[in-house]
Scaffold this motif. Sequence first.
Motif, PDB file in Angstrom:
ATOM      1  N   ILE A   1      69.709  30.562  38.950  1.00 17.76           N
ATOM      2  CA  ILE A   1      69.147  30.034  40.186  1.00 17.76           C
ATOM      3  C   ILE A   1      68.975  28.528  39.977  1.00 17.76           C
ATOM      4  CG2 ILE A   1      67.138  30.035  41.707  1.00 17.76           C
ATOM      5  CD1 ILE A   1      66.644  32.950  40.752  1.00 17.76           C
TER       6      ILE A   1
ATOM      7  N   ASP B   1      67.627  24.731  40.093  1.00 18.37           N
ATOM      8  CA  ASP B   1      66.251  24.235  40.005  1.00 18.37           C
ATOM      9  C   ASP B   1      65.630  23.957  41.370  1.00 18.37           C
ATOM     10  OD1 ASP B   1      66.363  24.380  37.256  1.00 18.37           O
ATOM     11  OD2 ASP B   1      66.941  22.282  37.008  1.00 18.37           O
ATOM     12  N   ASP B   2      66.459  23.643  42.372  1.00 10.86           N
ATOM     13  CA  ASP B   2      65.908  23.297  43.683  1.00 10.86           C
ATOM     14  C   ASP B   2      65.680  24.524  44.579  1.00 10.86           C
ATOM     15  OD1 ASP B   2      68.658  23.679  43.905  1.00 10.86           O
ATOM     16  OD2 ASP B   2      68.854  22.271  45.570  1.00 10.86           O
ATOM     17  N   LEU B   3      65.920  25.726  44.050  1.00 11.34           N
ATOM     18  CA  LEU B   3      65.664  26.958  44.800  1.00 11.34           C
ATOM     19  C   LEU B   3      64.730  27.849  44.014  1.00 11.34           C
ATOM     20  CD1 LEU B   3      69.226  28.105  45.986  1.00 11.34           C
ATOM     21  CD2 LEU B   3      67.480  26.985  47.342  1.00 11.34           C
ATOM     22  N   ASN B   4      63.972  28.686  44.722  1.00 19.03           N
ATOM     23  CA  ASN B   4      63.229  29.738  44.030  1.00 19.03           C
ATOM     24  C   ASN B   4      64.006  31.043  44.200  1.00 19.03           C
ATOM     25  OD1 ASN B   4      62.436  31.092  46.469  1.00 19.03           O
ATOM     26  ND2 ASN B   4      60.724  29.669  46.696  1.00 19.03           N
ATOM     27  N   ALA B   5      63.551  32.099  43.543  1.00 18.57           N
ATOM     28  CA  ALA B   5      64.276  33.372  43.569  1.00 18.57           C
ATOM     29  C   ALA B   5      64.406  33.934  44.986  1.00 18.57           C
ATOM     30  CB  ALA B   5      63.584  34.371  42.655  1.00 18.57           C
TER      31      ALA B   5
ATOM     32  N   GLU C   1      64.525  32.258  47.826  1.00 14.28           N
ATOM     33  CA  GLU C   1      65.525  31.478  48.563  1.00 14.28           C
ATOM     34  C   GLU C   1      66.936  31.839  48.120  1.00 14.28           C
ATOM     35  OE1 GLU C   1      62.955  27.380  49.314  1.00 14.28           O
ATOM     36  OE2 GLU C   1      63.921  27.703  47.367  1.00 14.28           O
TER      37      GLU C   1
ATOM     38  N   HIS D   1      60.555  33.417  37.197  1.00 14.88           N
ATOM     39  CA  HIS D   1      61.152  33.549  38.536  1.00 14.88           C
ATOM     40  C   HIS D   1      60.234  34.388  39.395  1.00 14.88           C
ATOM     41  CE1 HIS D   1      64.927  31.693  37.507  1.00 14.88           C
ATOM     42  NE2 HIS D   1      65.081  32.501  36.482  1.00 14.88           N
ATOM     43  N   ASP D   2      59.969  33.922  40.592  1.00  7.45           N
ATOM     44  CA  ASP D   2      59.096  34.630  41.509  1.00  7.45           C
ATOM     45  C   ASP D   2      59.946  35.422  42.500  1.00  7.45           C
ATOM     46  OD1 ASP D   2      56.807  35.492  42.771  1.00  7.45           O
ATOM     47  OD2 ASP D   2      56.606  33.683  43.985  1.00  7.45           O
TER      48      ASP D   2
END
Length: 153
Positions: free
Chosen positions: A44, A46-50, A52, A81-82
């Motif tokens: 994933i 760095d500019d996205l979370n799980a 997204e 990771h969330d």
Amino acid sequence: LNPRLYSPVSHSLDQSGKTMSHLFPGDFAAAETGIFWDIEDCKIPDDLNAGEALKNIRSAISSDGHHGTVSIRAYGDTTGHDFPSVGIKLNHFPAGERYARHTKMLEDIISWSAEHPQPSNLMLIVGDTSRDFVDVVELLKSKKNYNFILSHP
């Protein structure tokens, strides 16, 4: 993963004049799709979370014409990771456990295919397409009416 998981595909019109995707032709547009994602080899950004990243995956296949049920399984180090609590099955493997991770992915692909009738879509989001993956995919394509989609980082 970027919003487009793979290079753009061309679309054509079916006999009724509706747009159809080359990724999900005919009955595959409404068929079940199993997505198997190696989050170690296809990280994933760095500019996205799980959450997204999952939204991007779903959006990408939807924009390519898929409107059936989707199940997603992720394999790798999920620490930090969330991921949302629904919509994905997580398989935690410590970093560096490539063999164990890929073995579990292959087992899950075979298990998933036994539980899902044809036609179905099988999507792999992997960095490594080892002979084992190729053999399993070829078997499913030849023995069952499965559509196979491969996405690389």
